[in-house]
Design an enzyme around this catalytic site. Structure first.
Site, PDB file in Angstrom:
ATOM      1  N   CYS A 177       0.866  -1.183   0.000  1.00 26.98           N
ATOM      2  CA  CYS A 177       0.000   0.000   0.000  1.00 26.98           C
ATOM      3  C   CYS A 177       0.899   1.228   0.000  1.00 26.98           C
ATOM      4  CB  CYS A 177      -0.976  -0.029   1.178  1.00 26.98           C
ATOM      5  SG  CYS A 177      -0.200   0.076   2.802  1.00 26.98           S
ATOM      6  N   ASN A 222       2.375   1.542   4.341  1.00 34.11           N
ATOM      7  CA  ASN A 222       2.724   0.265   5.000  1.00 34.11           C
ATOM      8  C   ASN A 222       2.470   0.326   6.513  1.00 34.11           C
ATOM      9  OD1 ASN A 222       5.697  -1.863   5.388  1.00 34.11           O
ATOM     10  ND2 ASN A 222       3.589  -2.472   5.119  1.00 34.11           N
ATOM     11  N   CYS A 256      -1.191   0.799   7.492  1.00 36.96           N
ATOM     12  CA  CYS A 256      -2.622   0.527   7.667  1.00 36.96           C
ATOM     13  C   CYS A 256      -3.059  -0.701   6.854  1.00 36.96           C
ATOM     14  CB  CYS A 256      -3.478   1.741   7.271  1.00 36.96           C
ATOM     15  SG  CYS A 256      -3.168   3.200   8.282  1.00 36.96           S
ATOM     16  N   ARG A 257      -3.237  -0.508   5.550  1.00 35.49           N
ATOM     17  CA  ARG A 257      -3.871  -1.568   4.750  1.00 35.49           C
ATOM     18  C   ARG A 257      -2.987  -2.783   4.519  1.00 35.49           C
ATOM     19  NH1 ARG A 257      -5.219   2.226  -0.108  1.00 35.49           N
ATOM     20  NH2 ARG A 257      -3.320   3.138   0.750  1.00 35.49           N
ATOM     21  N   SER A 258      -1.723  -2.570   4.091  1.00 35.94           N
ATOM     22  CA  SER A 258      -0.916  -3.759   3.760  1.00 35.94           C
ATOM     23  C   SER A 258      -0.536  -4.590   4.985  1.00 35.94           C
ATOM     24  CB  SER A 258       0.293  -3.407   2.888  1.00 35.94           C
ATOM     25  OG  SER A 258       1.179  -2.522   3.519  1.00 35.94           O
ATOM     26  N   ASP A 274      -8.323   3.731   1.502  1.00 36.02           N
ATOM     27  CA  ASP A 274      -7.331   4.149   2.503  1.00 36.02           C
ATOM     28  C   ASP A 274      -8.056   4.682   3.746  1.00 36.02           C
ATOM     29  OD1 ASP A 274      -5.276   5.218   3.935  1.00 36.02           O
ATOM     30  OD2 ASP A 274      -4.424   6.369   2.273  1.00 36.02           O
TER      31      ASP A 274
HETATM   32  P1  4NP Z   1      -1.705   2.892   4.165  1.00 33.84           P
HETATM   33  O1  4NP Z   1      -2.303   4.282   4.748  1.00 33.84           O
HETATM   34  O2  4NP Z   1      -1.214   3.214   2.779  1.00 33.84           O
HETATM   35  O3  4NP Z   1      -2.897   2.007   4.167  1.00 33.84           O
HETATM   36  O4  4NP Z   1      -0.620   2.482   5.130  1.00 33.84           O
HETATM   37  C1  4NP Z   1      -1.571   5.458   4.770  1.00 33.84           C
HETATM   38  C2  4NP Z   1      -0.697   5.693   5.798  1.00 33.84           C
HETATM   39  C3  4NP Z   1       0.007   6.883   5.838  1.00 33.84           C
HETATM   40  C4  4NP Z   1      -0.163   7.824   4.838  1.00 33.84           C
HETATM   41  C5  4NP Z   1      -1.048   7.584   3.803  1.00 33.84           C
HETATM   42  C6  4NP Z   1      -1.748   6.395   3.762  1.00 33.84           C
HETATM   43  N1  4NP Z   1       0.547   9.057   4.896  1.00 33.84           N
HETATM   44  O5  4NP Z   1       0.312   9.911   4.012  1.00 33.84           O
HETATM   45  O6  4NP Z   1       1.361   9.264   5.795  1.00 33.84           O
END
Ligand code: 4NP
Length: 157
Positions: free
Chosen positions: A11, A14, A16-18, A126
């Protein structure tokens, strides 16, 4: 060339989702007795070295999985040679993966929800900037995808 089946979930951050997809898939692989290597990574570097978001840790724990020991890392060109499957959580990360794939990369690239017939092409949204409840939706989505992916791998795909 990667031998044993190995799956990398990707994702943006790294955190939240992955990591949730990694935990959900580890659980499904365990249930099916699959011998697989599993990891996750991000295409963005803001959270490298950090544990998953506390809301992601909470939803995983609520569903019986502990992810507090995971640490965020960036996806690398070598991942395309090391893993048999690289699974993106949304289309923009899939595009980044396609653009960084080395010419000798052997990993099969797909979206997680491509493995769910009725949800082909769909993103796992997200949840980072949203409400805590969004993480329950993320868990449900990654579990649905992980079950379908584990079945596909068990069937030799
Ligand atoms: P992820 O979510 O891609 O599911 O881990 C996010 C975590 C952090 C950010 C964006 C999405 N960020 O912009 O910091």
């Amino acid at each position: 060339m990667a031998a044993k089946t190995s799956v990398l979930f990707v994702c943006l951050g790294n955190i939240c989702r992955s990591p949730l997809a990694e935990a959900a898939f580890r659980a499904e692989a365990r249930k099916l007795g699959l011998d697989v290597e599993v990891d996750s990574a991000g295409t963005g570097d803001w959270h490298v070295g950090e544990p998953p978001d506390r809301r992601a840790q909470a939803v995983a724990r609520k569903n019986g999985e502990e992810i507090g020991g995971y640490r965020a890392r960036l996806v690398t060109p070598d991942d395309f040679r090391r893993f048999t499957h690289i699974v993106a959580l949304d289309g923009s990360n899939l595009s980044v993966l396609r653009s960084m794939r080395p010419s000798d990369g052997t990993a099969k690239l797909a979206l997680l929800l491509d493995y769910v017939d009725e949800r082909r092409g769909e993103a796992v949204a997200d949840p980072y900037y949203g409400e805590e409840a969004g993480f329950d939706t993320t868990w449900a989505d990654v579990t649905e995808g992980a079950q379908a992916l584990a079945r596909a791998i068990a069937a030799g795909q």
